[in-house]
Scaffold this motif. Structure first.
Motif, PDB file in Angstrom:
ATOM      1  N   GLU A  25       0.878  -1.195  -0.037  1.00  0.00           N
ATOM      2  CA  GLU A  25      -0.222  -0.042  -0.021  1.00  0.00           C
ATOM      3  C   GLU A  25       0.968   1.284   0.083  1.00  0.00           C
ATOM      4  O   GLU A  25       0.509   2.369  -0.887  1.00  0.00           O
ATOM      5  N   VAL A  26       2.055   1.187   0.748  1.00  0.00           N
ATOM      6  CA  VAL A  26       2.743   2.360   0.929  1.00  0.00           C
ATOM      7  C   VAL A  26       3.644   2.679  -0.481  1.00  0.00           C
ATOM      8  O   VAL A  26       3.667   3.741  -1.035  1.00  0.00           O
ATOM      9  N   MET A  27       3.980   1.536  -1.110  1.00  0.00           N
ATOM     10  CA  MET A  27       4.832   1.731  -2.322  1.00  0.00           C
ATOM     11  C   MET A  27       3.806   2.206  -3.512  1.00  0.00           C
ATOM     12  O   MET A  27       4.264   2.850  -4.321  1.00  0.00           O
ATOM     13  N   MET A  28       2.640   1.407  -3.490  1.00  0.00           N
ATOM     14  CA  MET A  28       1.810   2.135  -4.587  1.00  0.00           C
ATOM     15  C   MET A  28       1.331   3.216  -4.465  1.00  0.00           C
ATOM     16  O   MET A  28       0.977   4.144  -5.352  1.00  0.00           O
ATOM     17  N   GLY A  29       1.193   3.820  -3.206  1.00  0.00           N
ATOM     18  CA  GLY A  29       0.461   4.987  -2.563  1.00  0.00           C
ATOM     19  C   GLY A  29       1.691   6.026  -3.301  1.00  0.00           C
ATOM     20  O   GLY A  29       1.421   6.975  -3.999  1.00  0.00           O
ATOM     21  N   GLN A  30       2.963   5.885  -2.950  1.00  0.00           N
ATOM     22  CA  GLN A  30       3.971   6.688  -3.558  1.00  0.00           C
ATOM     23  C   GLN A  30       4.157   6.852  -4.849  1.00  0.00           C
ATOM     24  O   GLN A  30       4.207   7.771  -5.575  1.00  0.00           O
ATOM     25  N   LEU A  31       3.837   5.632  -5.563  1.00  0.00           N
ATOM     26  CA  LEU A  31       3.834   5.467  -7.184  1.00  0.00           C
ATOM     27  C   LEU A  31       2.408   6.603  -7.556  1.00  0.00           C
ATOM     28  O   LEU A  31       2.628   7.300  -8.379  1.00  0.00           O
ATOM     29  N   ALA A  32       1.559   6.231  -6.892  1.00  0.00           N
ATOM     30  CA  ALA A  32       0.117   7.147  -7.367  1.00  0.00           C
ATOM     31  C   ALA A  32       0.346   8.537  -7.118  1.00  0.00           C
ATOM     32  O   ALA A  32      -0.037   9.355  -7.848  1.00  0.00           O
ATOM     33  N   GLY A  39      -3.474   8.351  -3.084  1.00  0.00           N
ATOM     34  CA  GLY A  39      -2.024   7.426  -3.051  1.00  0.00           C
ATOM     35  C   GLY A  39      -1.345   8.344  -1.796  1.00  0.00           C
ATOM     36  O   GLY A  39      -0.918   7.533  -1.119  1.00  0.00           O
ATOM     37  N   GLN A  40      -1.507   9.523  -1.814  1.00  0.00           N
ATOM     38  CA  GLN A  40      -0.708  10.288  -0.549  1.00  0.00           C
ATOM     39  C   GLN A  40      -1.180   9.772   0.883  1.00  0.00           C
ATOM     40  O   GLN A  40      -0.724   9.548   1.683  1.00  0.00           O
ATOM     41  N   MET A  41      -2.694   9.651   0.912  1.00  0.00           N
ATOM     42  CA  MET A  41      -3.141   9.232   1.964  1.00  0.00           C
ATOM     43  C   MET A  41      -2.820   7.924   2.421  1.00  0.00           C
ATOM     44  O   MET A  41      -2.511   7.320   3.380  1.00  0.00           O
ATOM     45  N   MET A  42      -2.912   7.002   1.243  1.00  0.00           N
ATOM     46  CA  MET A  42      -2.521   5.468   1.436  1.00  0.00           C
ATOM     47  C   MET A  42      -1.145   5.540   1.957  1.00  0.00           C
ATOM     48  O   MET A  42      -0.856   4.683   3.067  1.00  0.00           O
ATOM     49  N   ALA A  43      -0.074   6.252   1.406  1.00  0.00           N
ATOM     50  CA  ALA A  43       1.164   5.957   1.959  1.00  0.00           C
ATOM     51  C   ALA A  43       1.321   6.415   3.347  1.00  0.00           C
ATOM     52  O   ALA A  43       2.064   5.699   4.069  1.00  0.00           O
ATOM     53  N   LYS A  44       0.734   7.655   3.566  1.00  0.00           N
ATOM     54  CA  LYS A  44       0.909   8.194   5.087  1.00  0.00           C
ATOM     55  C   LYS A  44       0.304   7.297   6.013  1.00  0.00           C
ATOM     56  O   LYS A  44       0.855   6.671   7.014  1.00  0.00           O
ATOM     57  N   ASP A  45      -0.924   6.462   5.763  1.00  0.00           N
ATOM     58  CA  ASP A  45      -1.750   6.115   6.691  1.00  0.00           C
ATOM     59  C   ASP A  45      -1.320   4.508   6.866  1.00  0.00           C
ATOM     60  O   ASP A  45      -0.934   4.111   8.001  1.00  0.00           O
ATOM     61  N   HIS A  46      -0.846   3.972   5.828  1.00  0.00           N
ATOM     62  CA  HIS A  46      -0.112   2.670   5.761  1.00  0.00           C
ATOM     63  C   HIS A  46       1.189   2.676   6.547  1.00  0.00           C
ATOM     64  O   HIS A  46       1.504   1.730   7.260  1.00  0.00           O
ATOM     65  N   ARG A  59      -7.116   4.026 -13.397  1.00  0.00           N
ATOM     66  CA  ARG A  59      -7.904   2.829 -13.327  1.00  0.00           C
ATOM     67  C   ARG A  59      -7.556   1.772 -12.740  1.00  0.00           C
ATOM     68  O   ARG A  59      -8.241   1.082 -11.823  1.00  0.00           O
ATOM     69  N   MET A  60      -6.303   1.459 -13.002  1.00  0.00           N
ATOM     70  CA  MET A  60      -5.725   0.229 -12.256  1.00  0.00           C
ATOM     71  C   MET A  60      -5.532   0.330 -10.918  1.00  0.00           C
ATOM     72  O   MET A  60      -5.929  -0.595  -9.941  1.00  0.00           O
ATOM     73  N   TYR A  61      -5.025   1.378 -10.514  1.00  0.00           N
ATOM     74  CA  TYR A  61      -4.770   1.862  -9.145  1.00  0.00           C
ATOM     75  C   TYR A  61      -5.820   1.899  -8.366  1.00  0.00           C
ATOM     76  O   TYR A  61      -6.027   1.167  -7.254  1.00  0.00           O
ATOM     77  N   THR A  62      -6.979   2.683  -8.669  1.00  0.00           N
ATOM     78  CA  THR A  62      -8.237   2.757  -8.050  1.00  0.00           C
ATOM     79  C   THR A  62      -8.764   1.055  -7.894  1.00  0.00           C
ATOM     80  O   THR A  62      -9.457   0.755  -6.883  1.00  0.00           O
ATOM     81  N   ASP A  63      -8.728   0.287  -8.987  1.00  0.00           N
ATOM     82  CA  ASP A  63      -9.265  -1.063  -8.946  1.00  0.00           C
ATOM     83  C   ASP A  63      -8.492  -1.663  -7.739  1.00  0.00           C
ATOM     84  O   ASP A  63      -9.262  -2.467  -7.023  1.00  0.00           O
ATOM     85  N   LEU A  64      -7.221  -1.602  -7.751  1.00  0.00           N
ATOM     86  CA  LEU A  64      -6.289  -2.513  -6.832  1.00  0.00           C
ATOM     87  C   LEU A  64      -6.736  -2.039  -5.244  1.00  0.00           C
ATOM     88  O   LEU A  64      -6.962  -3.024  -4.612  1.00  0.00           O
ATOM     89  N   MET A  65      -6.846  -0.704  -5.385  1.00  0.00           N
ATOM     90  CA  MET A  65      -7.281  -0.265  -3.842  1.00  0.00           C
ATOM     91  C   MET A  65      -8.709  -0.637  -3.419  1.00  0.00           C
ATOM     92  O   MET A  65      -8.708  -1.183  -2.230  1.00  0.00           O
ATOM     93  N   VAL A  66      -9.712  -0.771  -4.172  1.00  0.00           N
ATOM     94  CA  VAL A  66     -10.982  -1.232  -3.722  1.00  0.00           C
ATOM     95  C   VAL A  66     -10.738  -2.741  -3.359  1.00  0.00           C
ATOM     96  O   VAL A  66     -11.358  -3.021  -2.353  1.00  0.00           O
ATOM     97  N   THR A  67     -10.167  -3.440  -4.378  1.00  0.00           N
ATOM     98  CA  THR A  67     -10.167  -4.824  -3.953  1.00  0.00           C
ATOM     99  C   THR A  67      -9.267  -5.126  -2.778  1.00  0.00           C
ATOM    100  O   THR A  67      -9.616  -6.050  -1.948  1.00  0.00           O
TER     101      THR A  67
END
Length: 205
Positions: free
Chosen positions: A80-87, A100-107, A150-158
């Motif tokens: 989640e952190v790695m993908m969040g930083q990428l996003a 992405g910023q929120m994911m990286a920070k919270d995770h 699209r791919m990032y948001t799909d992954l985050m929901v799943t």
């Protein structure tokens, strides 16, 4: 007169010799006293090894579910952190960048909490992603623009749907109290992430 002076000098030198002997004996005594703390440090080492054994006992008390959950949470959190930083860098949409910023920070915070638990318990967490997660990350990294979003948001929901199910299971059925507490206190954040991921997914269709 000369003889008596010589006699006095002889006596004085004998006294001086005696003093030297006494001093060297005292020094020997001191060195013996100095050696004593070596035994103390030996005792300290014994105490340390007992503490390590105690930690190992705590680790041994973890159930298979606890271990499976901790491993999955550690790897999932890293991803989640790695993908969040990428996003935060590569996303086309401002909404997805913000997600992405929120994911990286919270995770990142949750990962730190899990590491503290592992350190206290003596449990070794995985240090890298598994093969499937690494492939997902590499695939996402290769995407650009709206396709990336699209791919990032799909992954985050799943991922967050799966995470919430795992965290709920540990919070209710885990064996180790601190790990159960970590699961239950992290759940509201994951539920918030899922809601925001669904909003972001809807916005990039």
């Amino acid at each position: 007169m000369k003889n008596s002076i010589l006699a006095i000098l002889a006596v004085a030198s004998m006294v001086a010799c005696k003093k030297n002997e006494t001093t060297s004996t005292d020094k020997a005594g001191d060195s013996t006293a100095m050696a004593a703390p070596a035994t103390d440090s030996g005792m300290m080492n014994n105490t340390d090894s007992t503490a390590v054994t105690g930690t190992a006992d705590a680790k041994a008390n973890l159930s298979d579910q606890d271990k499976k959950f901790a491993d999955a949470a550690a790897k999932g959190g890293m991803m989640e952190v790695m993908m969040g930083q990428l996003a935060a860098t590569n996303a086309n949409s401002a909404t997805v960048k913000s997600l992405g910023q929120m994911m990286a920070k919270d995770h990142g915070k949750a990962n730190d909490e899990l590491k503290k638990w592992a350190s206290a318990t003596g449990y070794t967490l995985p240090a890298s992603l598994d093969a499937d997660q690494q492939k997902q990350y590499d695939d996402l990294k290769a995407k650009k623009g709206a396709e990336f979003d699209r791919m990032y948001t799909d992954l985050m929901v799943t991922d967050h749907q799966k995470d919430i199910a795992e965290f709920k299971k540990e919070a209710s059925g885990g064996s180790e109290a601190s790990l159960k507490s970590f699961a239950s206190t992290t759940l509201p954040t994951l539920e918030h992430h899922l809601m925001e991921s669904e909003k972001a997914k809807a916005s990039v269709k």
